[in-house]
Write a protein that holds these residues in place. Structure first.
Motif, mmCIF file in Angstrom:
data_model
loop_
_atom_site.group_PDB
_atom_site.id
_atom_site.type_symbol
_atom_site.label_atom_id
_atom_site.label_comp_id
_atom_site.label_asym_id
_atom_site.label_seq_id
_atom_site.Cartn_x
_atom_site.Cartn_y
_atom_site.Cartn_z
ATOM 1 N N ALA A 96 -28.139 -28.686 -0.169
ATOM 2 C CA ALA A 96 -26.696 -28.405 -0.201
ATOM 3 C C ALA A 96 -25.953 -29.246 0.829
ATOM 4 O O ALA A 96 -24.815 -29.668 0.600
ATOM 5 N N THR A 97 -26.594 -29.514 1.973
ATOM 6 C CA THR A 97 -25.966 -30.336 3.007
ATOM 7 C C THR A 97 -25.820 -31.782 2.530
ATOM 8 O O THR A 97 -24.775 -32.413 2.751
ATOM 9 N N TRP A 127 -26.703 -21.243 3.361
ATOM 10 C CA TRP A 127 -28.125 -20.930 3.502
ATOM 11 C C TRP A 127 -28.385 -19.909 4.607
ATOM 12 O O TRP A 127 -29.307 -19.087 4.497
ATOM 13 N N GLY A 150 -30.620 -25.055 1.635
ATOM 14 C CA GLY A 150 -29.584 -25.479 2.566
ATOM 15 C C GLY A 150 -29.623 -26.970 2.850
ATOM 16 O O GLY A 150 -28.575 -27.617 2.993
ATOM 17 N N GLN A 206 -28.520 -27.587 -8.176
ATOM 18 C CA GLN A 206 -27.418 -26.924 -7.481
ATOM 19 C C GLN A 206 -26.089 -27.206 -8.167
ATOM 20 O O GLN A 206 -25.220 -26.335 -8.250
ATOM 21 N N ALA A 255 -23.037 -31.795 0.130
ATOM 22 C CA ALA A 255 -21.759 -31.654 0.840
ATOM 23 C C ALA A 255 -21.287 -32.989 1.412
ATOM 24 O O ALA A 255 -20.096 -33.319 1.348
ATOM 25 N N LEU A 261 -20.489 -24.698 -2.624
ATOM 26 C CA LEU A 261 -21.473 -25.129 -1.639
ATOM 27 C C LEU A 261 -21.885 -23.980 -0.724
ATOM 28 O O LEU A 261 -23.012 -23.947 -0.230
ATOM 29 N N THR A 299 -25.019 -21.623 -2.739
ATOM 30 C CA THR A 299 -26.178 -21.749 -1.861
ATOM 31 C C THR A 299 -26.627 -20.389 -1.350
ATOM 32 O O THR A 299 -27.828 -20.122 -1.238
ATOM 33 N N ALA A 359 -21.928 -25.578 3.403
ATOM 34 C CA ALA A 359 -23.342 -25.542 3.034
ATOM 35 C C ALA A 359 -24.162 -24.796 4.083
ATOM 36 O O ALA A 359 -25.053 -24.003 3.758
#
Length: 437
Positions: free
Chosen positions: A91-92, A151, A88, A226, A95, A64, A68, A147
């Motif tokens: 990715a959040t 980013w 980002g 991802q 997460a 993550l 990222t 995450a």
């Protein structure tokens, strides 16, 4: 060669704040270990078991951050900052989903997992279970912070993550001794302090991305992309963490003193690994942006620089470890048996640092280039050929803690040879891109 004044920040400019971010959590864990160590051997063993399981889960999902960073850096290098931030956002969301899954697993299986690692039911397993059930509540918070780090590194903003992580760590540092000793909570107080600090850091990372002018809607296609990119990193991390869990399980069966000593030494190893990994973060960002902008010569120049810095820093760290050993060990425990066993592991810990400095730096180069498939194969091979076999043989052959740590040194040495060979060639410069359209 890269002209740093024109191309942006160089290795050290990026590595310095990355170092603070990477060192903050393990430094807190070292303090946590020292605070808990004064409760006795059972509490220290419980922290080793419970903390090892939580660390395993977080390290398993560390793609993550690293995945990222690579994706965001490629987009930023191509001049697409909004696209980098969008990585980002997705990715959040990922997460949060994975963090909730980890939380559920730990609540359901904390008892069986800790008993398996401790070699059966007993006071150490019970202590580890209690700690894990509380600390596991912070899993989603930890992953959101990963995450966020990813980013922000990709767009070369490393000072904000530094402030966010330091804020959370400071909360944990203040609360840990207060809750463990002053409030009389004992080992559970350590877990509560962990979660409180993680909540602060996660909130700051979420606030940062909410302030960006990008959409916050989850995009299943982007999240799937991802996951595909993170597949190799996930498999690599899974085998790596399994190897460390095997080592912890072997040491637990060797004796309580050995387990306490291993907890001290392995936390120092993780701390120093992340300190050295600051060069990997800088390399990943610079290599990703260089290749995203079509500058392979700059990427190779970055690889040369981080190799030199990693080696020099590793030598320095090894020397410092040998000098401070008589002073540092008594800070963690006053148990003579634990101190004696930790002294055995200390020589291995110091000796591997120059090798590790180069390995971790070049890992960052290859991750920035998107060459994660090669890293996956190398890490798995080194673990299965070196680390795991020697760990499993340590107890039946009477090698004890020295056998486990010999396996760890061999693991680092095998990886060193493999990454040096790879970076000396050209294939990593044309590895599959980490960004999809």
């Amino acid at each position: 060669m890269i002209v740093e004044g024109r191309r942006g920040p160089g290795v050290l400019a990026l590595a310095a704040p990355a170092l603070v971010v990477l060192a903050a959590e393990p430094l807190y864990l070292l303090v946590d270990t020292a605070v808990v160590g004064n409760l006795g051997t059972v509490a220290l063993g419980g922290l080793a078991i419970g903390g090892g399981l939580l660390a395993w889960a977080v390290a398993l999902l560390n793609f993550l951050a690293y995945g990222t960073t690579a994706r965001a850096a490629r987009r930023a290098g191509a001049g697409d900052r909004a696209g980098a931030v969008a990585e980002g956002v997705q990715a959040t969301w990922l997460a949060l989903g994975l963090g909730l899954l980890v939380l559920v697993v730990f609540q359901a299986l904390a008892g069986p997992l800790t008993r398996t690692l401790a070699g059966g039911a007993g006071p150490v397993a019970a202590a580890g279970e209690t700690w894990l059930r509380i600390a596991g509540l912070g899993a989603p918070l930890l992953l959101v912070s990963l995450a966020g780090n990813g980013w922000l590194r990709g767009v070369q903003e490393l000072r904000r993550p530094m402030r966010y992580v330091l804020a959370g760590s400071l909360v944990s540092l203040v609360l840990c001794p207060l809750l463990v000793h002053a409030a009389g909570l004992g080992l559970p107080g350590s877990a509560v302090a962990n979660v409180a600090g993680q909540a602060v850091s996660a909130a700051l990372f979420v606030r940062a991305i909410l302030r960006e002018e990008v959409g916050w809607r989850p995009r299943p296609a982007a999240i799937r992309a991802q996951l595909v990119i993170g597949r190799d990193l996930l498999l690599r991390a899974a085998v790596l963490q399994l190897a460390f869990l095997v080592a912890t399980g072997v040491v637990a069966r060797a004796g309580t003193a050995e387990l306490g000593a291993h907890q001290i030494a392995i936390q120092l190893f993780f701390f120093l690994a992340l300190v050295l990994d600051a060069y990997a973060i800088a390399a990943q960002t610079l290599v990703g942006q260089a290749l995203g902008a079509g500058r392979p010569d700059d990427a190779r120049a970055t690889a040369r620089r981080v190799t030199g810095w990693g080696l020099a820093t590793g030598v320095l760290v090894a020397a410092v470890l040998l000098i401070v050993r008589p002073v540092v060990l008594p800070l963690f425990t006053d148990d003579p048996a634990v101190v004696a066993q930790a002294g055995v592991a200390w020589w291995f810990l110091a000796g591997m640092q120059p090798l590790a400095g180069v390995v971790f730096a070049l890992d960052g180069v290859l991750m920035g280039a998107g060459d994660v498939g090669y890293l996956r194969t190398v890490t798995i091979g080194a673990a299965l050929v070196g680390f795991v076999p020697l760990s499993l043989l340590a107890v039946p052959l009477g090698w004890g803690l020295a056998g486990v740590w010999t396996g760890l040194v061999l693991f680092i040495a095998l990886r060193l040879v493999a990454v040096l060979v790879r970076v000396a060639g050209d294939r990593w410069l044309t590895a599959p891109e980490t960004v999809t359209a």
